[in-house]
Design a protein around this motif. Sequence first.
Motif: not given
Length: 241
Positions: A196-216, A218-222
Motif C-alpha cells: 500500500k503506497i497511497n499518500k506516502l511521502r517517500l525518500l528514494l535512495l540511489d548512490d549515483v545519479m547520472t542522467t536521472g533516468a533511473t530516478a525518473r 522509479c518515481s514515475k512508478t511510485l
Amino acid sequence: MWDTLKNRGYAVASQLLNSIYPSICPLCSNLSDSHQHSPICTNCWSGIKRYSGPSCRICAVPLVSVYSTVCKECLTNAPSFSMVLNYGIYSDALAEAINLMKFSGLRRLANPMGKLFLNLEMPECDGIIPVPLSKSALRESGFNQALLMAKVISKKLKTPLYMDMLLKRKDTLPQVGLSAKERMKNLKGAFKTSGKINKLRLLLLDDVMTTGATARECSKTLMSAGAKEVIVITLARAGMI
Ligand SMILES: [Zn+2]
Ligand SMILES: [Zn+2]
C-alpha cells in the motif's frame, strides 16, 4: 568529558581492530588508520567533499550559471520526483569510495557512506525506499548497496525502510554507453510496486545519479501507484558515463 572518553574509546578500538586486521588504503596505498571508514584512510576520506555550487533546484545537476535555477531537462520534461538532495560530485575520493563499495564488494563502506546522507537537510517523510536491483543483478553482486545505506539512514532517522515496495522486474542493459533517451527507453516498465503506497511521502535512495533516468522511472512508478511525493537522495551527481 564523556565525549572525550568516548572518542578515546573509539580511537583505541579502532587501533586495536586495525592491528588485528591491518588494511591498506586502496586509494593511496598507505596503512588504513581508522576502522570507521576502513579500508579508506582518514586523509583520503577527508577528500570526500560536499558540493555547494550552483545546481538545478529540482534534479540537483550542477549548473554553470548561478542565475538559472532549473536545468533545461527539468524545464522541458518535468520529472515525477519533486526534488533531488545530493551530497557531492561523482569524482575523486567520492567516486572511488562508491566504486569500491559497489564493484569490489566492500560492503562495510555502506555504514560510513550511509552516514554522509545525514548531512543533507532531510525532509520529514513516511519511509525510505532504496533503488532496487533485479534478482539476477542481486545474485551477481551479492548485495544492494543502496539498501545497505538506506538501512543506516532508516535507523538514524527512525524512519521506516520499505525494502519490498519497489521491485525491479526485469534485467536491463547497463546504462553506461547509452544516451539519455536510450536510458529512459531501456528502463521503461522495469519497476513495479507492491503493498500500500497511497499518500506516502517517500525518500528514494540511489548512490549515483547520472542522467536521472533511473530516478525518473522509479518515481514515475511510485507516483502512479499513489505516492504523495517522491524526494530522491543521492550520494553523487555524475555527468554522462
Ligand atoms: Zn588513503
Ligand atoms: Zn534539473
